[in-house]
Design a protein around this motif. Structure first.
Motif, PDB file in Angstrom:
ATOM      1  N   PHE A 433       0.845  -1.187   0.000  1.00  0.00           N
ATOM      2  CA  PHE A 433       0.000   0.000   0.000  1.00  0.00           C
ATOM      3  C   PHE A 433       0.881   1.238   0.000  1.00  0.00           C
ATOM      4  O   PHE A 433       2.106   1.155   0.000  1.00  0.00           O
ATOM      5  CB  PHE A 433      -0.950   0.002   1.210  1.00  0.00           C
ATOM      6  N   ALA A 434       0.261   2.400   0.011  1.00  0.00           N
ATOM      7  CA  ALA A 434       0.996   3.667   0.053  1.00  0.00           C
ATOM      8  C   ALA A 434       0.685   4.376   1.359  1.00  0.00           C
ATOM      9  O   ALA A 434      -0.464   4.426   1.790  1.00  0.00           O
ATOM     10  CB  ALA A 434       0.615   4.550  -1.133  1.00  0.00           C
ATOM     11  N   GLY A 435       1.707   4.944   1.964  1.00  0.00           N
ATOM     12  CA  GLY A 435       1.515   5.665   3.213  1.00  0.00           C
ATOM     13  C   GLY A 435       2.800   5.725   4.005  1.00  0.00           C
ATOM     14  O   GLY A 435       3.889   5.894   3.460  1.00  0.00           O
ATOM     15  N   TRP A 436       2.679   5.544   5.304  1.00  0.00           N
ATOM     16  CA  TRP A 436       3.848   5.601   6.183  1.00  0.00           C
ATOM     17  C   TRP A 436       3.486   4.952   7.518  1.00  0.00           C
ATOM     18  O   TRP A 436       2.327   4.608   7.767  1.00  0.00           O
ATOM     19  CB  TRP A 436       4.306   7.037   6.407  1.00  0.00           C
ATOM     20  N   CYS A 437       4.490   4.818   8.384  1.00  0.00           N
ATOM     21  CA  CYS A 437       4.268   4.163   9.675  1.00  0.00           C
ATOM     22  C   CYS A 437       4.594   5.108  10.821  1.00  0.00           C
ATOM     23  O   CYS A 437       5.437   6.012  10.690  1.00  0.00           O
ATOM     24  CB  CYS A 437       5.128   2.904   9.810  1.00  0.00           C
ATOM     25  N   GLU A 521       2.147   1.312  13.865  1.00  0.00           N
ATOM     26  CA  GLU A 521       0.838   1.581  13.268  1.00  0.00           C
ATOM     27  C   GLU A 521       1.095   2.277  11.932  1.00  0.00           C
ATOM     28  O   GLU A 521       1.788   3.295  11.890  1.00  0.00           O
ATOM     29  CB  GLU A 521       0.020   2.473  14.194  1.00  0.00           C
ATOM     30  N   CYS A 522       0.541   1.719  10.854  1.00  0.00           N
ATOM     31  CA  CYS A 522       0.820   2.265   9.529  1.00  0.00           C
ATOM     32  C   CYS A 522      -0.469   2.757   8.890  1.00  0.00           C
ATOM     33  O   CYS A 522      -1.530   2.145   9.048  1.00  0.00           O
ATOM     34  CB  CYS A 522       1.480   1.218   8.645  1.00  0.00           C
ATOM     35  N   TYR A 523      -0.357   3.866   8.172  1.00  0.00           N
ATOM     36  CA  TYR A 523      -1.521   4.543   7.626  1.00  0.00           C
ATOM     37  C   TYR A 523      -1.595   4.372   6.116  1.00  0.00           C
ATOM     38  O   TYR A 523      -0.626   4.652   5.400  1.00  0.00           O
ATOM     39  CB  TYR A 523      -1.481   6.031   7.971  1.00  0.00           C
ATOM     40  N   ASN A 524      -2.736   3.934   5.660  1.00  0.00           N
ATOM     41  CA  ASN A 524      -3.025   3.825   4.241  1.00  0.00           C
ATOM     42  C   ASN A 524      -3.474   5.199   3.756  1.00  0.00           C
ATOM     43  O   ASN A 524      -4.550   5.670   4.108  1.00  0.00           O
ATOM     44  CB  ASN A 524      -4.120   2.774   4.032  1.00  0.00           C
ATOM     45  N   ALA A 525      -2.635   5.871   2.969  1.00  0.00           N
ATOM     46  CA  ALA A 525      -2.905   7.241   2.539  1.00  0.00           C
ATOM     47  C   ALA A 525      -3.328   7.253   1.077  1.00  0.00           C
ATOM     48  O   ALA A 525      -2.710   6.606   0.227  1.00  0.00           O
ATOM     49  CB  ALA A 525      -1.666   8.111   2.727  1.00  0.00           C
ATOM     50  N   HIS A 526      -4.383   8.005   0.782  1.00  0.00           N
ATOM     51  CA  HIS A 526      -4.836   8.162  -0.600  1.00  0.00           C
ATOM     52  C   HIS A 526      -5.835   9.303  -0.651  1.00  0.00           C
ATOM     53  O   HIS A 526      -6.336   9.771   0.387  1.00  0.00           O
ATOM     54  CB  HIS A 526      -5.477   6.876  -1.126  1.00  0.00           C
ATOM     55  N   SER A 527      -6.128   9.768  -1.834  1.00  0.00           N
ATOM     56  CA  SER A 527      -7.147  10.799  -1.982  1.00  0.00           C
ATOM     57  C   SER A 527      -8.475  10.271  -1.446  1.00  0.00           C
ATOM     58  O   SER A 527      -8.886   9.162  -1.773  1.00  0.00           O
ATOM     59  CB  SER A 527      -7.300  11.197  -3.448  1.00  0.00           C
ATOM     60  N   GLU A 528      -9.102  11.077  -0.621  1.00  0.00           N
ATOM     61  CA  GLU A 528     -10.371  10.678  -0.001  1.00  0.00           C
ATOM     62  C   GLU A 528     -11.372  10.245  -1.066  1.00  0.00           C
ATOM     63  O   GLU A 528     -11.489  10.856  -2.128  1.00  0.00           O
ATOM     64  CB  GLU A 528     -10.938  11.854   0.792  1.00  0.00           C
ATOM     65  N   THR A 529     -12.099   9.184  -0.771  1.00  0.00           N
ATOM     66  CA  THR A 529     -13.091   8.699  -1.725  1.00  0.00           C
ATOM     67  C   THR A 529     -14.130   7.849  -1.014  1.00  0.00           C
ATOM     68  O   THR A 529     -14.047   7.627   0.198  1.00  0.00           O
ATOM     69  CB  THR A 529     -12.417   7.886  -2.852  1.00  0.00           C
ATOM     70  N   THR A 530     -15.090   7.384  -1.782  1.00  0.00           N
ATOM     71  CA  THR A 530     -16.138   6.494  -1.276  1.00  0.00           C
ATOM     72  C   THR A 530     -16.112   5.209  -2.076  1.00  0.00           C
ATOM     73  O   THR A 530     -16.047   5.238  -3.315  1.00  0.00           O
ATOM     74  CB  THR A 530     -17.525   7.148  -1.406  1.00  0.00           C
ATOM     75  N   LEU A 531     -16.137   4.095  -1.384  1.00  0.00           N
ATOM     76  CA  LEU A 531     -16.243   2.800  -2.060  1.00  0.00           C
ATOM     77  C   LEU A 531     -17.665   2.655  -2.575  1.00  0.00           C
ATOM     78  O   LEU A 531     -18.616   2.566  -1.798  1.00  0.00           O
ATOM     79  CB  LEU A 531     -15.914   1.663  -1.102  1.00  0.00           C
ATOM     80  N   ILE A 532     -17.826   2.671  -3.892  1.00  0.00           N
ATOM     81  CA  ILE A 532     -19.162   2.573  -4.487  1.00  0.00           C
ATOM     82  C   ILE A 532     -19.352   1.270  -5.240  1.00  0.00           C
ATOM     83  O   ILE A 532     -20.442   1.007  -5.757  1.00  0.00           O
ATOM     84  CB  ILE A 532     -19.435   3.751  -5.439  1.00  0.00           C
ATOM     85  N   GLY A 533     -18.312   0.439  -5.318  1.00  0.00           N
ATOM     86  CA  GLY A 533     -18.432  -0.796  -6.069  1.00  0.00           C
ATOM     87  C   GLY A 533     -17.989  -2.001  -5.271  1.00  0.00           C
ATOM     88  O   GLY A 533     -17.031  -1.943  -4.506  1.00  0.00           O
ATOM     89  N   ASN A 534     -18.733  -3.084  -5.430  1.00  0.00           N
ATOM     90  CA  ASN A 534     -18.354  -4.383  -4.881  1.00  0.00           C
ATOM     91  C   ASN A 534     -18.424  -5.406  -5.998  1.00  0.00           C
ATOM     92  O   ASN A 534     -19.373  -5.407  -6.784  1.00  0.00           O
ATOM     93  CB  ASN A 534     -19.325  -4.818  -3.773  1.00  0.00           C
ATOM     94  N   PHE A 535     -17.436  -6.262  -6.062  1.00  0.00           N
ATOM     95  CA  PHE A 535     -17.473  -7.367  -7.010  1.00  0.00           C
ATOM     96  C   PHE A 535     -16.905  -8.595  -6.330  1.00  0.00           C
ATOM     97  O   PHE A 535     -15.803  -8.549  -5.777  1.00  0.00           O
ATOM     98  CB  PHE A 535     -16.660  -7.053  -8.269  1.00  0.00           C
ATOM     99  N   SER A 536     -17.635  -9.693  -6.356  1.00  0.00           N
ATOM    100  CA  SER A 536     -17.121 -10.961  -5.850  1.00  0.00           C
ATOM    101  C   SER A 536     -17.731 -12.083  -6.670  1.00  0.00           C
ATOM    102  O   SER A 536     -18.755 -11.904  -7.331  1.00  0.00           O
ATOM    103  CB  SER A 536     -17.447 -11.151  -4.357  1.00  0.00           C
ATOM    104  N   SER A 537     -17.085 -13.230  -6.621  1.00  0.00           N
ATOM    105  CA  SER A 537     -17.504 -14.331  -7.487  1.00  0.00           C
ATOM    106  C   SER A 537     -17.215 -15.661  -6.821  1.00  0.00           C
ATOM    107  O   SER A 537     -16.689 -15.723  -5.707  1.00  0.00           O
ATOM    108  CB  SER A 537     -16.755 -14.247  -8.820  1.00  0.00           C
TER     109      SER A 537
END
Length: 998
Positions: A433-437, A521-537
Motif C-alpha cells: 500500500f501507500a503511506g507511512w508508519c 501503526e501504519c496509515y493507508n494514505a490516498h485521496s479521499e473517496t467512497t467505495l461505491i463498487g463491490n465485485f465478488s464471485s
C-alpha cells in the motif's frame, strides 16, 4: 346504479309519489352514512399518504458531484453549480421495494444564509431529471454561505423539503488581501502569529489557505482536520496553484480567551523536489524546483453585530525551522524531536531560547501573466484513517474467503502481521500500500537516532541460492525511502514522519530494537473517496484480482493518478490513468479526482494542441504517445458514461479536438504505416513487429470517440468531418497493416489482431472471421496472452463480444505465467496489488509491485461478468455474460452505487441449463435486462419473474410468448433470433428471474 344516482332518482320521484317519501328519507340517511364513511376513508388515505410522504425526501444530494453525506462542508468556486439527488426508496407494508418510482417534477430554492435572500426559486418544474440541474439564479458572492432546499414529486407522493448547506470560495484575486510568506534564507517551515479577537460572539469564521508544497494549519495548538495530509494537491504550480478552505466557526467560538494563536507548518512537497532525478533513454531529467515553501492565508471572521475582521499572512508573522529538518516525497523525512516546542502555535507561547524571525514576502507561485490561475481545490484531499474511505456499498465489505491481503474497511490503519530480525527489526504489514508508519512507546536516551526504511519485497531464504531475507530495494532506483528521527529522551515518545509517503509492505527499523508489533501503526494514505463498487464471485482468482485492483488504485490515487507509489518516477503517467479510469470509477467515487486531472491536462496543453506523457510534465515526451495522450478523451468519456454529466464533455471538447488535430497533422507526415511514437504495447510478453499499428490504434479510437462526443453536443459539422476521416483511416489501416500470409495484421501477433478487431469497421466483414480465428488459435495454442497493457485492455471485452467468453474466462482464471493470477501464485511473493509487468518477479529488478495500468480488467468484471453498463445513466443495461462451461464460474455478485442509486446484480448458475438472476435498478431509472443462452446455440424455454411464469416456448423454434403480463415493472421483451438472447425492459425496483434453456 351508483349510490349518487340512486339518491337523485329517489329525490325526483318522492314528490310525485307520497309512498316514496319514507323510502327517500331512509335512502338519504343511508347515503349520508356511507358518504361519511367514504369521506373518512379518503381522509385516512390522505393521512396515510401524507405520513408516508413525511418519510420520503431527497437523499444523497450532490453539489458539483460532492455528496453531502460524505462532505459536510461543501465549498464551490462556480456561479453555476449543478445539483443532483436520489429518490428515496419506498417500501410496501411487508417490506418489499416498490417498483417504478419515477419523478415527475421538482422544486429547488437557494437562499443566502446571512441575508435570507432568495437567490433562486424554480417553483414547480415538470421534469423527470434529478441529475445535474444547473443553478440559474442570482450570481453568488465570495465567502458566502447558502442553503439549497429540494423537493421532488412522483405520481403518488410529494416529498419533504430537504435542505443542505454549501459556501463559496474566493471568486477573484481581488478578494485576497494576504501575502505569500516564507524565507529564501533558512528552512522556515513553522510560521506563527497572534491576533486579538473582538469581544463579540462569532457568527462565522472561514479560512482560505494555500501552502506549497504542503502545509498544515494549527489553531491554538490544535491541528485542523488531522486526517488531511499532503495538502494542497500537486499541480504545475506556475499554471495553477490550489487553495483550500475550512469552516472554523465552531473552533473559534469555543475559545475562552480573545487572543488567537495561529500556526502553519510547511513542507517541500512537489514544489521543491529535492535530491531526485530520473534517467530515461539515457538522459537525466531533474525535477523542476520552484523555490522554498511558502504559505498564503486569509481568515475571515463575521461577528454577530455584522462587523468583519480579516486575518492575513504578512511580514509580521514569525518563523523558524521546526523539528522536521528535512522532508522529501521521495527521500523521506528527518525529524529532530529535541527541537520540539510545546504549543508553539498558542497565543500564550513564549520561547526564550530559539530566535523567531519575521517572515519574508515571497512571490506567488502562479505566473498570472502567462494565464496561470489560483483556484479552489475541487478534488478531495489526501487523507489517512477512517475519514479517507467512506463505504456506500451494502454487500460483502470485509475479506472474501481465500483472498490474501488487508481489508480496505479496516479504518485505514494497518498493523503488522509478523515481525523478525534481519539487519534490524522487520515488520510485515501483510499488504502492499501507500503511506507511512508511526512508532510509539519510544523510550531511549536523548539523541538516539532511529531509522525506518520501507520496501515492497523481501529476499526469500532458499530461493536461487539466497540465504538472506532482508529488504529488497533494487526497484526503488535512486531514492533512499528513509524516515529518520532523533529522540528527545523524554520517554514514551512518538514518531510519525511528515510530508512524505512510501509504497511498501515491509518496514525495517534500525537504531532501536525495543519496538514491538504493538508499537507500529501504519496509515493507508490516498485521496479521499467512497467505495461505491463491490465485485465478488465463485472464483478465488477473480476475487484476488479484484482485491489487488482496489488496493493498487488507492495506492496510486494521490491527488492525481500516479504511475506507482514507491520509486522515483512517481508522477501522473497518462497511459496508466487512461487505462484504469473505467475500473476505478466502478469501484470509487473519484469524479472530482479525475476532473481535476483533466483540468491539469488542459492546463499543460500547448498552443498547438500537444499534451505530455506525464502531468505535471516530469518525464516522457511532448507530444505524448497517442496511447498515453488518449487519457484526455478516454477519461472524459468514462466520466460522462458513469455520471451522465454532459457538461464534462462540453468543458474539455475544444482541447480534445485540438489534441486530435495535432495527431492529424502528424499523421499527414507519416501515414499510419510510420506513426510509431515511443512506447508501443508497453511491457508485452511478445513484442509486436510494427508498433505504428499500436500508436495508430489510439489515434483511430480517439477519432471515433470524438465523433460520438460531437453527436452528443449536436456538432453536426464535426460529426460529418471526423466520421468521413475515420472511415478513411479504417480503410488505410487494413491496406497498410493486413498481412495475407498470416491471416492477420502485421506479424499476426495477438496484440495486432486484438487491436484491429476492436476498432469498428477496420477489419472488412469478409475477413473478420478469418482474423478472429487466427487470434483464437494463437490464444488456444499458446495457452496465454502475449500482449501488453494496451491490448490486454481490449482483449477481454473483444472475446466476450465475439462469442468466446469461455476463453476470456480461462485466461482471466489462469495462475501460470504470464497472467494476473501468476502475480499472486509464484514462489517469491503473493501479490496484494497489481504488478507493473507480467514478470515483475523475479526478473524485473526495477519493476513496481504496485501499479494500476493493468487494472483495465476490472472494468470487464463489472461490464461483462456482472453485465452492468451504465450508459450515462439514461437507461442502464444489465447483460451478464455467462460461460457455457458451468465449472468456470457459477456465481457473481456486484454492486455499483451511481448518482441515482444502487445497481445490484447477483447471478447463480443453478445447473447447466438454468440460472437465477437478481437485479436491483435505482428509482427514476429503467434498465434493459439481457439473458444470453446458457447452452451453445440454445433457446430460452421459460423465463420466470418473482415466481411467476412470464415467457414460455412450447417447442424448439417456436416463438416465445407471454404467459402473464401482470408482473409489475416489466414493460417489454424481445428475442434476438441470431444469438438467442432475450431482452426485457424493466422499471426501477428489485426483481428475481429464473431462466431455463434447451
Amino acid at each position: 346504479m351508483s349510490l349518487f344516482k340512486a339518491t337523485l332518482f329517489s329525490l325526483n320521484t318522492s314528490y310525485s309519489n307520497p309512498q316514496y317519501t319514507r323510502m327517500f328519507l331512509l335512502q338519504t340517511l343511508l347515503f349520508l352514512i356511507l358518504l361519511s364513511q367514504n369521506v373518512a376513508q379518503n381522509v385516512l388515505d390522505i393521512s396515510n399518504n401524507h405520513s408516508r410522504a413525511i418519510l420520503i425526501k431527497p437523499c444523497h444530494v450532490r453539489i458539483q458531484h460532492m455528496d453531502v453525506t460524505t462532505h459536510p462542508d461543501i465549498v464551490i468556486d462556480t456561479h453555476t453549480p449543478h445539483i443532483s439527488w436520489q429518490l428515496a426508496n419506498e417500501y410496501t407494508d411487508n417490506g418489499h421495494l416498490i417498483r417504478e418510482v419515477n419523478q415527475i417534477g421538482y422544486s429547488i430554492r437557494v437562499k443566502n444564509v446571512i441575508t435570507d435572500q432568495l437567490m433562486w426559486n424554480t417553483n414547480y418544474v415538470q421534469s423527470s431529471s434529478s441529475s445535474h440541474i444547473l443553478y440559474a439564479g442570482i450570481p453568488f458572492t465570495s465567502d458566502t454561505r447558502y442553503t439549497i432546499a429540494i423537493k421532488y414529486y412522483t405520481k403518488k407522493h410529494e416529498s419533504q423539503w430537504y435542505t443542505v448547506h454549501f459556501r463559496t470560495g474566493l471568486f477573484s484575486l481581488m478578494d485576497w488581501t494576504g501575502y505569500w510568506i516564507g524565507s529564501n534564507y533558512l528552512n522556515m517551515n513553522q510560521l506563527r502569529t497572534v491576533v486579538s479577537l473582538r469581544s463579540i460572539s462569532i457568527e462565522s469564521a472561514t479560512v482560505f489557505i494555500s501552502g506549497v508544497g504542503f502545509y498544515q494549519l494549527y489553531i491554538e495548538g490544535q491541528l485542523i482536520d488531522p486526517s488531511r495530509r499532503l495538502d494542497v494537491g500537486w499541480t504545475t504550480y506556475q499554471q495553477r496553484t490550489l487553495y483550500t478552505s475550512y469552516d472554523l466557526t465552531s473552533v473559534l467560538s469555543k475559545l475562552s480567551a480573545r487572543q488567537l494563536g495561529i500556526g502553519i507548518v510547511l513542507g517541500q512537497g512537489w514544489y521543491n523536489q529535492q535530491q531526485w532525478a530520473i534517467s530515461l533513454n539515457g538522459r537525466t531529467i531533474l525535477a523542476e524546483q520552484y523555490g522554498p515553501p511558502r504559505a498564503l492565508m486569509q481568515l475571515n471572521i463575521r461577528y454577530s453585530d455584522g462587523t468583519n475582521q480579516s486575518i492575513i499572512t504578512d511580514s509580521t508573522w514569525l518563523g523558524r525551522e521546526g523539528e522536521h529538518r528535512f522532508d522529501s516525497v521521495y527521500m523521506g523525512t528527518t525529524m529532530d524531536l529535541r527541537a520540539t516546542l510545546t504549543c508553539w502555535s498558542c497565543a500564550n507561547f513564549t520561547d526564550s531560547y530559539l530566535p523567531w524571525i519575521n517572515a519574508s514576502i515571497l512571490p506567488s507561485p502562479v505566473n498570472f501573466t502567462a494565464g496561470g490561475q489560483f483556484s479552489l481545490q475541487i478534488m478531495d484531499p489526501i487523507r489517512i484513517g477512517p475519514d479517507a474511505l467512506h463505504i456506500a456499498t451494502s454487500g460483502r465489505l470485509g475479506h472474501v474467503a481465500g483472498v490474501q491481503g488487508a481489508s480496505i474497511t479496516d479504518g485505514g490503519v494497518l498493523k503488522p502481521i509478523s515481525e523478525d530480525y534481519i539487519n534490524g527489526l522487520v515488520f510485515d504489514l501483510g499488504q502492499n500500500f501507500a503511506g507511512w508508519c508511526k512508532l510509539s512507546s519510544l523510550n531511549a536516551s536523548r539523541s538516539t537516532i532511529i531509522q525506518m526504511r520501507y520496501a515492497e519485497l523481501r529476499y526469500s531464504r532458499g530461493v536461487n541460492g539466497i540465504d538472506f531475507a532482508g529488504l529488497y530495494y533494487e526497484n526503488l532506483d535512486s531514492i533512499a525511502v528513509m524516515d529518520t528521527v532523533i529522540l528527545n529522551g523524554t520517554g514514551n515518545e512518538t514518531f510519525e514522519p511528515l510530508f512524505t509517503s512510501h509504497g511498501f509492505r515491509y518496514l525495517l527499523v534500525n537504531g532501536y530494537n525495543k519496538v514491538s508489533k504493538d508499537d507500529v501503526e501504519c496509515y493507508n494514505a490516498h485521496s479521499e473517496t467512497t467505495l461505491i463498487g463491490n465485485f465478488s464471485s465463485s472464483s478465488i482468482v477473480l476475487n484476488q484480482i479484484q482485491h489487488n485492483i482496489v488496493w493498487s488504485q488507492l495506492s496510486n490515487s494521490m491527488s492525481l493518478p500516479m504511475g506507482c507509489p514507491q520509486r522515483n518516477d512517481r508522477t501522473g503517467w497518462l497511459g496508466d490513468a487512461g487505462l484504469s479510469a473505467d475500473a476505478a470509477l466502478y469501484n470509487f467515487d473519484y469524479i472530482n479526482f479525475y476532473l481535476n486531472f483533466l483540468t491539469m491536462i488542459k492546463d499543460n496543453q500547448t498552443p498547438d494542441g500537444a499534451i505530455s506523457d506525464t502531468v505535471p510534465f516530469m518525464t516522457g515526451f511532448i507530444p505524448a504517445d497517442p496511447n498515453w495522450g488518449t487519457a484526455y478523451i478516454t477519461i472524459t468519456w468514462c466520466l460522462y458514461e458513469h455520471t451522465g454529466d454532459i457538461t464534462i464533455i462540453e468543458k474539455y471538447y475544444t482541447g480534445i479536438q485540438a489534441w486530435i488535430n495535432l495527431l492529424v497533422d502528424e499523421y499527414t507526415k507519416t501515414g499510419l504505416a510510420n506513426m510509431y511514437y515511443h512506447f508501443g504495447d508497453w511491457v508485452p510478453v511478445q513484442k509486436i513487429s510494427n508498433n505504428s499499428l499500436v500508436s495508430s490504434y489510439a489515434f483511430l479510437r480517439d477519432v471515433y470517440t470524438f465523433v460520438n462526443m460531437s453527436e452528443l453536443l449536436h456538432r453536426t459539422d464535426n460529426v460529418q468531418k471526423y466520421s468521413q476521416f475515420y472511415q478513411q483511416l479504417a480503410e488505410e489501416w487494413h491496406r497498410v497493416f493486413y498481412n495475407l500470409t498470416v491471416n492477420g495484421y502485421t506479424d499476426g501477433s495477438q496484440s495486432a489482431n486484438i487491436l484491429s478487431l476492436t476498432l469498428p469497421t477496420v477489419v472488412p466483414n469478409h475477413l473478420r472471421t478469418t482474423v478472429l480465428n487466427s487470434l483464437i488459435d494463437s490464444l488456444v495454442n499458446t495457452g496465454y496472452f502475449t500482449g501488453g497493457i494496451i491490448s490486454v485492455a481490449a482483449l477481454y471485452p473483444l472475446l466476450s463480444n465475439e462469442g468466446y467468453h469461455d476463453l476470456a474466462l480461462k485466461l482471466a482464471l489462469s495462475t501460470s505465467y504470464p497472467s494476473y493470477g501468476y502475480m499472486f501464485n509464484n514462489q517469491i511473493q503473493n501479490a496484494t496489488t497489481t504488478w507493473e509487468q507480467w514478470n515483475s518477479l523475479p526478473t524485473g529488478a526495477r519493476s513496481s509491485l504496485n501499479h494500476h495500468m493493468f487494472n483495465s480488467i476490472g472494468a470487464w468484471f463489472y461490464r461483462y461478468l456482472a453485465g452492468i453498463e451504465l450508459n450515462a445513466l439514461n437507461m442502464i443495461t444489465i447483460h451478464p455474460r455467462i460461460s457455457y462451461d458451468i465449472d468456470l464460474l457459477n456465481y457473481i455478485e456486484a454492486e455499483v452505487i451511481t448518482i441515482k442509486g444502487a445497481v445490484r446484480v447477483k447471478w447463480t448458475r443453478m445447473s447447466i441449463d438454468s440460472m437465477e438472476l437478481i437485479v436491483t435498478v435505482p428509482n427514476n431509472l429503467d434498465a434493459n435486462i439481457l439473458f444470453d443462452p446458457l447452452i451453445k446455440n440454445g433457446q430460452c424455454l421459460k423465463l420466470i419473474c418473482d415466481g411467476k411464469d412470464i415467457l414460455m416456448r412450447k417447442n424448439r423454434n417456436d416463438k416465445l410468448y407471454w404467459i402473464k403480463d401482470d408482473v409489475h415493472g416489466i414493460n417489454d421483451f424481445s428475442e434476438n433470433y441470431a444469438t438467442g438472447t432475450i431482452s426485457i425492459r424493466i422499471a426501477s425496483g428489485q426483481y428475481t428471474f429464473m431462466t431455463y434453456w434447451h
